[in-house]
Structure formats: structure tokens, C-alpha cells
Motif scaffolding. Structure first.
Motif, PDB file in Angstrom:
ATOM      1  N   LEU A 128       0.825  -1.209   0.000  1.00  0.00           N
ATOM      2  CA  LEU A 128       0.000   0.000   0.000  1.00  0.00           C
ATOM      3  C   LEU A 128       0.863   1.264   0.000  1.00  0.00           C
ATOM      4  O   LEU A 128       0.594   2.213  -0.737  1.00  0.00           O
ATOM      5  N   TYR A 145      -7.826   4.104 -10.638  1.00  0.00           N
ATOM      6  CA  TYR A 145      -8.282   3.680  -9.315  1.00  0.00           C
ATOM      7  C   TYR A 145      -9.487   4.482  -8.838  1.00  0.00           C
ATOM      8  O   TYR A 145     -10.186   4.066  -7.925  1.00  0.00           O
ATOM      9  N   LEU A 172      -7.192  -2.577  -4.543  1.00  0.00           N
ATOM     10  CA  LEU A 172      -8.546  -2.243  -4.097  1.00  0.00           C
ATOM     11  C   LEU A 172      -9.076  -3.257  -3.095  1.00  0.00           C
ATOM     12  O   LEU A 172      -9.838  -2.898  -2.193  1.00  0.00           O
ATOM     13  N   LYS A 200     -14.679   0.534  -2.238  1.00  0.00           N
ATOM     14  CA  LYS A 200     -13.234   0.366  -2.315  1.00  0.00           C
ATOM     15  C   LYS A 200     -12.521   1.559  -2.948  1.00  0.00           C
ATOM     16  O   LYS A 200     -11.476   2.002  -2.463  1.00  0.00           O
ATOM     17  N   ARG A 201     -13.048   2.057  -4.048  1.00  0.00           N
ATOM     18  CA  ARG A 201     -12.370   3.157  -4.748  1.00  0.00           C
ATOM     19  C   ARG A 201     -12.329   4.414  -3.877  1.00  0.00           C
ATOM     20  O   ARG A 201     -11.316   5.112  -3.833  1.00  0.00           O
ATOM     21  N   TYR A 260      -9.779   3.803  -1.142  1.00  0.00           N
ATOM     22  CA  TYR A 260      -8.402   3.894  -1.653  1.00  0.00           C
ATOM     23  C   TYR A 260      -8.017   5.357  -1.856  1.00  0.00           C
ATOM     24  O   TYR A 260      -6.924   5.775  -1.477  1.00  0.00           O
ATOM     25  N   TYR A 316      -7.226   6.865   1.400  1.00  0.00           N
ATOM     26  CA  TYR A 316      -5.903   6.408   1.852  1.00  0.00           C
ATOM     27  C   TYR A 316      -4.790   7.215   1.172  1.00  0.00           C
ATOM     28  O   TYR A 316      -3.843   7.658   1.826  1.00  0.00           O
TER      29      TYR A 316
END
Length: 196
Positions: free
Chosen positions: A114, A146, A161, A168-169, A172, A175
């Protein structure tokens, strides 16, 4: 004295960088970027590998890739050799395009996987270089894929993902945009690729 062989195994993930010789440009225009991406596609057809993230900067490149049956060296040789021949022919230049061998770091934990993706998509690259103000607006990076359902013929987004819960997108993106985080800070301290 011969160089120490690089270690790899099936399924190994690497953060790979390569830079222009003496910091010179690898890409002069969009046609060069597009041709480089085409060489990545051809390499994936010839010796399959998974590309989890990438960023092509004017004078260096970043890959987060996972090998299958071929070493990172075979993959990079395929791409770099063919691209250098194309570049030198198109731009009527001679000599080495890339500075030495590519540089690589084995990604051996989920946290580093990550952190490497964040490093490629945010920390150094188009934003820090002042090319764009937001990482999703840079077209020679995997990051826009992404954030949307946009498909890329060279990229696989599933593994990164899948590190996040739904949506999820969005998670991400959060993050990538959040502060450093311990794994990211450690990653940057331990590994700032040469020339990037």
C-alpha cells in the motif's frame, strides 16, 4: 567484479524505478509516453506480469509490479531496450537512454504494498514535481484508473482495491489523500528511489 544477481520468485512484488541517463528526459511528448505504454503491453503479452501501479515522469518511471514466470530483469530489459531503440531512432540521438540498471525494492508486506502505491501515486511524482495540482489529473499515471471504472490494458487494480472495504475506490482515494501514516513514512525513509 560481477554484479550480485537479484532475487525474485513467482508472485514477488517490486517497486521498480528507472531514470534517464544523467537525469535526461525519457519522454519528449505524448507520442513517446504512448509508445512506452505500448511496449509494456507487448511485454505483458510475451512474458506476462501484473502491473499494480505506475507513473511515467518526464525523466524517470515507477512501476509496482508482480512477476509470474519471468524475472523483473527480463521484463525491464524487454521494455527498456525496445523503447531506447525507438526513442533514439525517432529523435535522432545516440548513446544510453537509461542510467544504469533499473532500481528495485522487494515489497514483502501488505503495508509496504500500500505504501509503495501511495508513493507512486502521490508523494514524489506529478504533484510534488509541480506538473499538476492533483494526482488524479495526471494522465501518465495509473491513479485515475483507481478512481473510476476506466479500464487500462496494462493495469490490474484488483489487488490494491481488495485491501479496502466497500466502497473500495473511495476508501483507496482517502488512503492516498490522507496524511503520511506510519507505513508510508517508514517506506519513504527507507526507500527513496535514486533520481526520483
Amino acid at each position: 567484479m560481477s554484479r550480485k544477481p537479484r532475487q525474485w520468485y513467482k508472485g514477488a512484488r517490486f517497486h521498480i524505478t528507472a531514470r534517464g541517463n544523467r537525469g535526461s528526459d525519457l519522454f519528449y511528448d505524448d507520442a513517446d509516453f504512448e509508445e512506452y505504454i505500448q511496449f509494456i503491453r507487448w511485454c505483458q503479452e510475451d512474458m506476462p506480469f501484473i502491473l499494480h501501479a505506475y507513473c511515467l515522469m518526464t525523466n524517470h518511471i515507477h512501476f509496482l509490479l508482480e512477476v509470474k514466470s519471468h524475472s523483473p530483469g527480463e521484463i525491464m530489459k524487454f521494455i527498456q531496450f525496445r523503447y531506447a531503440k525507438y526513442f533514439n531512432s525517432r529523435h535522432k540521438v545516440y548513446g544510453h537512454l537509461f542510467q544504469g540498471r533499473y532500481y528495485s525494492k522487494l515489497i514483502d508486506t501488505r503495508a509496504y504494498f500500500l505504501a509503495a502505491s501511495k508513493y507512486i501515486h502521490l508523494n514524489l511524482n506529478p504533484v510534488e514535481a509541480g506538473i499538476c495540482s492533483k494526482p488524479h489529473s495526471y494522465m501518465w499515471s495509473s491513479y485515475p484508473c483507481y478512481l473510476s471504472n476506466k479500464e487500462s490494458p496494462i493495469l490490474t487494480t484488483k489487488a490494491l482495491l481488495n485491501c479496502f472495504q466497500e466502497p473500495k475506490r473511495l476508501r483507496y482515494r482517502a488512503y492516498i489523500m490522507q496524511g503520511g501514516g506510519e507505513a508510508f513514512v517508514d517506506y519513504c525513509k527507507e526507500y527513496r528511489p535514486q533520481g526520483s
